[in-house]
Design an enzyme around this catalytic site. Structure first.
Site, PDB file in Angstrom:
ATOM      1  CB  THR A 220      -0.862   0.251   1.073  1.00  0.00           C
ATOM      2  OG1 THR A 220      -1.901  -0.813   0.875  1.00  0.00           O
ATOM      3  CG2 THR A 220      -1.438   1.493   1.979  1.00  0.00           C
TER       4      THR A 220
ATOM      5  CD  GLU B  80       6.192  -6.815   0.044  1.00  0.00           C
ATOM      6  OE1 GLU B  80       6.019  -6.635   1.382  1.00  0.00           O
ATOM      7  OE2 GLU B  80       5.984  -7.401  -1.683  1.00  0.00           O
TER       8      GLU B  80
ATOM      9  CG  ASN C 113       5.859 -11.208  -1.573  1.00  0.00           C
ATOM     10  OD1 ASN C 113       4.621  -9.864  -0.473  1.00  0.00           O
ATOM     11  ND2 ASN C 113       6.297 -10.042  -1.892  1.00  0.00           N
TER      12      ASN C 113
END
Lengths: 404, 404
Positions: free
Chosen positions: B191, B277, B399
């Protein structure tokens, strides 16, 4: 519609009148790198190609061949070099390859299609291709088909073939195929090549319509990493030797033919997805209840292409938030309040609210070879599917390798 | 246009009249998870939001607040829970959070915006949020700003802030900002939240136009993994305390203000990309010579978003075939014969042909913190940039983690 049945060990030589072969030309060290498909008689043919702005030279030559009579009798395929981004020299080389094959088999040049897969930006080693062509001896046995199936591979871990048959107008009509998927360590990208053969009697015009429709539901609905190659090609040859009446959309068995074409395409497409670089699983996404089929296909492909969904599948994580998020950014009509999501047989979300589900059963389910995600939008009758694979450490390993 | 200058250690409290704070409300174990921005006086405000079909509840509440007077005096942000896909209860909770903050600071409810980031599909723990709100004490010092900057983070590795100033109408006008990027281990998605403050005097209408234009060139041009969140929000507050004449596109210093707004946005956007990430590098793609700016932006974003380009950067591989392939599937006008590509200062491709370059120098270049890829299409004057990061083993690791 008649029943269609899968042929055990079927391949692109299963339809009458087709032969194939593959050899090592020396472009690659020892593996087969040059293959051909041959039809006893000229075959009505159709093709679809990559939408990349940088269509490789062989695509231009194949388009040129088909533009003359929409007939092919042979397809020459090499791996190891994509002959893409190679300028005028590359185009000359592709034409020369076509010519060499045509001469050896006494065919008009425009009855020959060519396809390449491999490194981008390097030129074909024309001496090796030329002497390789001289060694090609197509035959109609399983071993020869397998020589072809291996000749077109790059980093694929397995050959990809299948065939279906059905009775049309009292005759057995067969559709077979072979394909290769993703990708190349040295270096480049996922190129998808698929070759479909059939002995059905059908005009090139109807064949092209059929191929486009089926491709949109199958080959165009797979994604390994979202990158589109310069060389993607699907070619279908129909040599008419089955002896059926000409197939048109008005023929009572048109749907039977379409079903075979779609099954062959779907099976090859799924094999490509399952064999994606670094993949440990096939992921199948099915969308119901979209406004129309096209929107269902778009949604299915967004979900199957999401890196976050792909890593969640690799990690055996029933992360429905990522699935709904991928639906959320798909360019389709959605009612955010009416989404159902299931993983395998287990419903996770109903009318956009989480329902009680067993995390353990889901984790168990993720251990299988195939993960199926079903989504219902509750808006209309639209249905679509898409296939991909999980995103694993090995994808990074394969693609981060130095080219040297 | 006047000179604009970066403020060392500048943040969103650098403009006059802004304060901030952050506390731990107990939603997360020990880290800050609740923050607020406060303006001494109501500020003309504008915002842009995710295009996801599943906009989270806080976005709906913020839209509602802005629809009344286009003014805000406070923004409440929580991390740890996205309050997305939470139905009517979620919307009620977001409204209740807004109400609690408004009551504590004696503000009309519609002067309060709310934003959330964190797990999708879980409900806000309203008791903790309510007692956290009671602890909020905004102040105009650097330490308080940092409390806010940390309160909005999820798996971000670093806080993200900056500020610029310039003289307009004899007054110092300042623009500052804070942002958070990608993503969440437990579980969900990247986000992006960004908050920009300024003491410039400008109407909400012009501010909205300015924000949309700048966002299209900055925040909308970054990609970590191609997934769009349900919660992405950029809000800008302009409280007018700098004392300049009202800024409109006709004001002689409009460009100065726009330059500051763009620099603040670009720096925050790049910090988000760099902190993606698993990222080890910032990747910057600049496209020149497109038909127009929009097409240049599309091409830049396709290249920076390509998994194959991202893994090549991680692997220090000057794989121009992947770059040209990504340009090739971009939905823009391209002449396949006239592409230049450079990596850093080294030209790799000129007029679509490979030029001699030093592989060693390229590999050395890839060791840096930033990899810059420049592409010239030689079609027109269009220019655009995009930012992303490489794709590493750690992206998969982060993830693919079980949520449990």
């Amino acid at each position: 519609m008649s029943a269609i049945s899968k042929i055990q060990q079927g391949s692109l030589i299963s339809p009458k009148g087709f032969a194939a072969t593959g050899v090592n030309s020396g472009v690659r060290e020892t593996r087969n790198d040059l293959g051909m498909i041959f039809s006893e008689v000229p075959a009505e043919s159709a093709a679809v190609y990559t939408t990349s702005h940088f269509q490789a030279a062989p695509i231009k030559v194949t388009q040129d061949s088909l533009s003359v009579e929409q007939k092919l009798q042979a397809i020459l395929v090499n791996s190891g070099c994509a002959n893409a981004c190679t300028g005028k020299q590359g185009l000359q080389d592709a034409y020369q390859s076509r010519k060499s094959l045509a001469e050896k088999f006494h065919l008009p040049e425009h009855y020959v299609a060519v396809a390449s897969t491999g490194v981008i930006g390097e030129h074909l080693q024309m001496d090796k291709i030329a002497s390789g062509i001289q060694k090609l001896q197509p035959a109609s046995d399983e071993a020869s088909a397998e020589q072809f199936e291996t000749a077109i591979l790059t980093t694929d871990l397995a050959t990809k073939k299948c065939a279906f048959e059905a009775v049309i107008d009292g005759q057995t009509v067969t559709v077979g195929g072979a394909a290769k998927g993703s990708g190349m360590i040295h270096p480049n990208m996922a190129t998808m090549l698929a070759f479909i053969t059939t002995d059905a009697l059908i005009s090139a015009e109807h064949l092209q319509t059929a191929l486009r429709q089926v491709t949109n539901q199958t080959f165009n609905q797979i994604t390994v990493d979202g990158d589109t190659s310069t060389n993607d090609t699907v070619v279908v040859m129909a040599n008419g030797l089955a002896g059926n009446n000409p197939l048109t959309p008005d023929h009572p068995q048109w749907d039977t033919f379409m079903a075979m074409l779609k099954e062959v395409s779907a099976i090859l497409a799924k094999k490509i997805a399952r064999d994606g670089e670094g993949a440990t699983k096939l992921v199948e996404v099915e969308v119901f209840g979209a406004l129309n089929d096209q929107e269902a296909q778009v949604a299915a492909k967004e979900v199957v292409g999401s890196n976050l969904v792909k890593t969640a599948v690799f990690g055996a994580d029933a992360n429905w938030g990522r699935i709904i998020s991928a639906v959320g950014y798909a360019d389709i009509t959605v009612n955010p309040e009416t989404i159902d999501i299931a993983i395998g047989d287990q419903t996770i979300l109903e009318q956009s609210e989480v329902v009680a589900y067993s995390e353990e059963q889901i984790i168990e389910y993720f251990k299988g070879e195939t993960v199926k995600i079903s989504i219902h939008l509750h808006l209309g009758e639209g249905h679509g599917m898409a296939w991909g694979c999980d995103l694993s450490y090995d994808y990074i390993k394969i693609n981060a390798s130095y080219r040297t």
